[in-house]
Design a protein around this motif. Sequence first.
Motif, short mmCIF file in Angstrom:
data_model
loop_
_atom_site.label_atom_id
_atom_site.label_comp_id
_atom_site.label_asym_id
_atom_site.label_seq_id
_atom_site.Cartn_x
_atom_site.Cartn_y
_atom_site.Cartn_z
N GLN A 387 0.83 -1.21 0.00
CA GLN A 387 0.00 0.00 0.00
C GLN A 387 0.86 1.25 0.00
OE1 GLN A 387 -3.02 0.54 -0.54
NE2 GLN A 387 -3.62 2.49 0.39
N HIS A 388 1.99 1.22 0.69
CA HIS A 388 2.87 2.39 0.73
C HIS A 388 3.33 2.78 -0.66
CE1 HIS A 388 5.81 5.25 2.28
NE2 HIS A 388 6.73 4.66 1.53
N ALA A 389 3.69 1.78 -1.47
CA ALA A 389 4.15 2.06 -2.83
C ALA A 389 3.04 2.69 -3.66
CB ALA A 389 4.63 0.77 -3.49
N PHE A 390 1.80 2.18 -3.51
CA PHE A 390 0.69 2.78 -4.25
C PHE A 390 0.45 4.22 -3.79
CE2 PHE A 390 -3.89 3.82 -4.30
CZ PHE A 390 -4.03 3.97 -5.67
N MET A 391 0.45 4.45 -2.49
CA MET A 391 0.16 5.79 -1.99
C MET A 391 1.23 6.79 -2.43
SD MET A 391 -2.77 5.86 -0.54
CE MET A 391 -2.71 7.44 0.29
N GLU A 392 2.48 6.39 -2.50
CA GLU A 392 3.53 7.29 -2.99
C GLU A 392 3.25 7.70 -4.43
OE1 GLU A 392 7.37 5.46 -2.42
OE2 GLU A 392 7.72 6.74 -0.68
N THR A 393 2.88 6.71 -5.26
CA THR A 393 2.57 7.00 -6.66
C THR A 393 1.34 7.89 -6.77
OG1 THR A 393 3.48 4.85 -7.28
CG2 THR A 393 2.07 5.95 -8.90
N GLN A 466 -8.09 19.34 -3.31
CA GLN A 466 -7.02 18.37 -3.51
C GLN A 466 -5.92 18.56 -2.48
OE1 GLN A 466 -5.50 18.27 -7.55
NE2 GLN A 466 -6.50 16.31 -7.88
N LYS A 467 -5.61 19.81 -2.17
CA LYS A 467 -4.59 20.08 -1.16
C LYS A 467 -5.04 19.59 0.21
CE LYS A 467 -2.45 24.02 -3.50
NZ LYS A 467 -2.07 25.45 -3.39
N GLU A 468 -6.34 19.73 0.48
CA GLU A 468 -6.88 19.21 1.74
C GLU A 468 -6.78 17.69 1.79
OE1 GLU A 468 -10.19 22.79 2.46
OE2 GLU A 468 -10.83 20.80 1.80
N LEU A 469 -7.05 17.04 0.66
CA LEU A 469 -6.95 15.58 0.62
C LEU A 469 -5.53 15.13 0.90
CD1 LEU A 469 -8.05 12.76 0.08
CD2 LEU A 469 -7.75 13.17 -2.37
N LEU A 470 -4.55 15.81 0.32
CA LEU A 470 -3.16 15.47 0.58
C LEU A 470 -2.83 15.64 2.06
CD1 LEU A 470 -1.41 17.11 -2.51
CD2 LEU A 470 -1.57 14.66 -2.01
N ALA A 471 -3.38 16.68 2.68
CA ALA A 471 -3.14 16.90 4.11
C ALA A 471 -3.76 15.79 4.94
CB ALA A 471 -3.70 18.26 4.53
N LEU A 472 -4.95 15.34 4.56
CA LEU A 472 -5.61 14.25 5.29
C LEU A 472 -4.86 12.94 5.12
CD1 LEU A 472 -9.31 15.11 4.37
CD2 LEU A 472 -8.29 15.24 6.65
N ILE A 473 -4.31 12.71 3.94
CA ILE A 473 -3.51 11.50 3.72
C ILE A 473 -2.26 11.54 4.59
CG2 ILE A 473 -2.05 10.32 2.02
CD1 ILE A 473 -4.15 11.09 -0.11
N ARG A 474 -1.57 12.67 4.61
CA ARG A 474 -0.34 12.79 5.40
C ARG A 474 -0.62 12.72 6.89
NH1 ARG A 474 0.99 17.02 1.16
NH2 ARG A 474 2.48 15.98 -0.22
N ALA A 475 -1.84 13.11 7.29
CA ALA A 475 -2.20 13.05 8.71
C ALA A 475 -2.65 11.65 9.11
CB ALA A 475 -3.29 14.06 9.01
N VAL A 478 -6.91 9.51 5.97
CA VAL A 478 -7.48 8.93 4.74
C VAL A 478 -6.46 8.00 4.08
CG1 VAL A 478 -8.28 9.44 2.40
CG2 VAL A 478 -9.03 10.87 4.30
N GLN A 479 -6.96 6.87 3.64
CA GLN A 479 -6.20 5.95 2.79
C GLN A 479 -7.02 5.69 1.52
OE1 GLN A 479 -3.24 4.01 2.77
NE2 GLN A 479 -2.47 5.29 4.44
N ILE A 480 -6.38 5.81 0.36
CA ILE A 480 -7.03 5.51 -0.91
C ILE A 480 -6.65 4.09 -1.32
CG2 ILE A 480 -7.38 6.20 -3.30
CD1 ILE A 480 -8.35 8.26 -1.25
N MET A 481 -7.64 3.30 -1.64
CA MET A 481 -7.39 1.94 -2.10
C MET A 481 -6.96 1.94 -3.57
SD MET A 481 -7.99 0.32 0.67
CE MET A 481 -7.82 -1.35 0.02
N GLY A 482 -6.26 0.88 -3.97
CA GLY A 482 -5.79 0.77 -5.34
C GLY A 482 -6.93 0.54 -6.32
N PHE A 501 -4.50 -5.07 -7.42
CA PHE A 501 -3.25 -4.52 -7.93
C PHE A 501 -2.34 -3.99 -6.82
CE2 PHE A 501 -6.49 -4.14 -11.22
CZ PHE A 501 -5.89 -4.86 -12.25
N VAL A 502 -2.76 -4.15 -5.57
CA VAL A 502 -1.94 -3.77 -4.42
C VAL A 502 -1.85 -4.99 -3.50
CG1 VAL A 502 -1.68 -2.22 -2.45
CG2 VAL A 502 -2.68 -1.36 -4.58
N LEU A 503 -0.66 -5.52 -3.36
CA LEU A 503 -0.49 -6.78 -2.63
C LEU A 503 -0.53 -6.56 -1.12
CD1 LEU A 503 2.39 -8.43 -4.72
CD2 LEU A 503 -0.09 -8.74 -4.94
N GLY A 504 -1.16 -7.50 -0.43
CA GLY A 504 -1.05 -7.59 1.02
C GLY A 504 -1.74 -6.51 1.81
N TYR A 505 -2.75 -5.86 1.24
CA TYR A 505 -3.43 -4.79 1.99
C TYR A 505 -4.93 -5.03 1.93
CZ TYR A 505 -4.31 -0.10 3.85
OH TYR A 505 -4.69 0.96 4.64
#
Length: 632
Positions: A387-393, A466-475, A478-482, A501-505
């Motif tokens: 999941q970390h790899a997907f979220m970075e992308t 969108q900037k708020e969503l990024l802040a919520l993700i960093r906080a 929020v987690q976005i699924m693949g 498409f996202v292993l182990g999550y």
Amino acid sequence: MKTVAVIGTGPRGLSVLERLAIGLAKKPAGSEVDNIFIIDSSCVGAGRIWNPAQDECLLMNTLSSHVTMFSELQPGEPEVFARRLTLQEWLNTTDIESLKKYCADSFVPRKIYGLYLKWFFSEVVEKLQTYTSVTVVQDEVTDIAEDRASYNLLTKTGATLKGVDSVVLALGHDRCKQDSTAVETTRTQMTCSNTKYIMADSAADMDLDCVRPGESVFVRGLGLGFYDVTARLTQGRGGIFESQGNELIYRPSGEEPKIYAGSRSGLPIPARGRNQKPLGYTQTCHFFTVTRINERRMHSGRFSLSFTSDLYPLIQAEMEHAYYVAALIEAGGRSVAEAFASEHSSERDPYRSIRAQTMSRYQLDRFPPLSLSDLARPFSGMKFGNQHAFMETLIQRIEWDTCEAEKGNIDGPLKAALDVIRDVRDLLRTSVEFGHIDHDSFVSEFKHHFEPLIALLTAGPPIFRQKELLALIRAGVVQIMGPEVKVDSIPGKYTYVSSPFVLGYCPRIETYIEGMLPTPSVAQRQALLVSNLLEKGLIREHPKFKLIGIGGGIDITSNNYQVVNRAGDNQKGMFCLGIPTENPKWFTQVGSGTARKISSFTMDAKVLVTHLLKELELKNYPEYKAVSLNGQ
């Protein structure tokens, strides 16, 4: 002496009332409408969706200066309103202290638009009362009975409004029936796995109080509904966004749940470009024009065109024109861009790719090709080890899109191209409605393929969302699924979500929220009135859409929006406008007119009222010549 009833006082119902005021101002001597019933079961003057009582964190998706409920008058039409204010102009002049903070052009809370609608309603009713009697009824119309040449309206409280000659159904958004197959299947799945289920609705009307702090919540859908639900579960619970350099940071209140969200694409709906277009802006079209479309019809010998073969190439050429002009200017070549624009608009065959000589002369290969499919599915063909790899992308993608949006909808190549769709939407609407394209093409090419693409790419939120969503993700809120998110349950135990498409999550969830607000078919609308009208045969679901099960709207005529009954005849004295007619018409969700422009929103009401008044034998009501919506 005639009586009219308008059922629904959301924006569509109010647009009809405004046109009635303009129409009655020109009534001939001795010819009168005796009474107008104005009926709404929710918030009279604003409707359910724009109720001023909703949370302040729920925002409009259009700048306040561009929003108006007043139609643009054409030559010969009477000016019956002393003040024809846009939403922003109204905010600038209001005496309400709490509204003075909205003095700058911005994306204001929906509740503020609701207040504007109620002001507009009071202005219209006051004007109508100079011509006729007005009766405002806060009640639900549950049935309509024919009574010789008129109708009797029955309400939930047992009242009967008798002798109505013309009825306008402006019913707006409705909830799906609780017992619909899709709702019942999902609810049963969730119940059997000890998971709470919240069905799709306007975010303002969802019961989110049952979601406990820290609870794991899944929101299906990453469109505007997702942003609304997320706002209610974060800002609506006391969370605060603060600026820190060029970024936002989120300060949790401690009342937030843990939010998981996903969709087929895995991409939250991108932001709209920063607005650079003044009021009254009209897109100069070179390819997607009435003339070109008519030429295609004549050349093909067919009235009903193919969307993919006949219309989309014109739209693609129009988008590429805006894209490459902006890209060349951004690359430092304004004079080069002007030369390209002249050559491309005069020499391009829109049914072929840009000529190789043109591509080479202006070095267009240095810019990424414009592909709606690639933009809508950026993770296609990709797999992620965790999941970390997907979220970075994903974060990189959102940051890139934010940067593109900040360039603007004229200067930014990507958003300038996508904004073309918004600018030509009225012409697109008239080009695909009521059989103007082949029915199979409308369903498979337009509804199933093109419409989801443009809904994702052109209807997005303002950049700060969108900037708020990024802040919520960093906080960590929020987690976005693949991509291709799946919801699975173990009966008697729990529900979990995953992406192939996202292993182990595979996080477990405690509450499932349907975040995609559907447009229910006629048969699936919850309103008892619609069910009764269907049963009596006074209305029908559009037969072609009913047969293929994509949610047919109420069948109406193309020239005046008169309802078509079960027998296939025009139902005299009954009209329908807006969302209940989706599919015979297209993109009926629009909730306002556009300032300084003739829009389909106001034209729809004008056409309907013109015919309604003619049918009531107000003989001298002027018939206005239709105006092309793109001025061509």
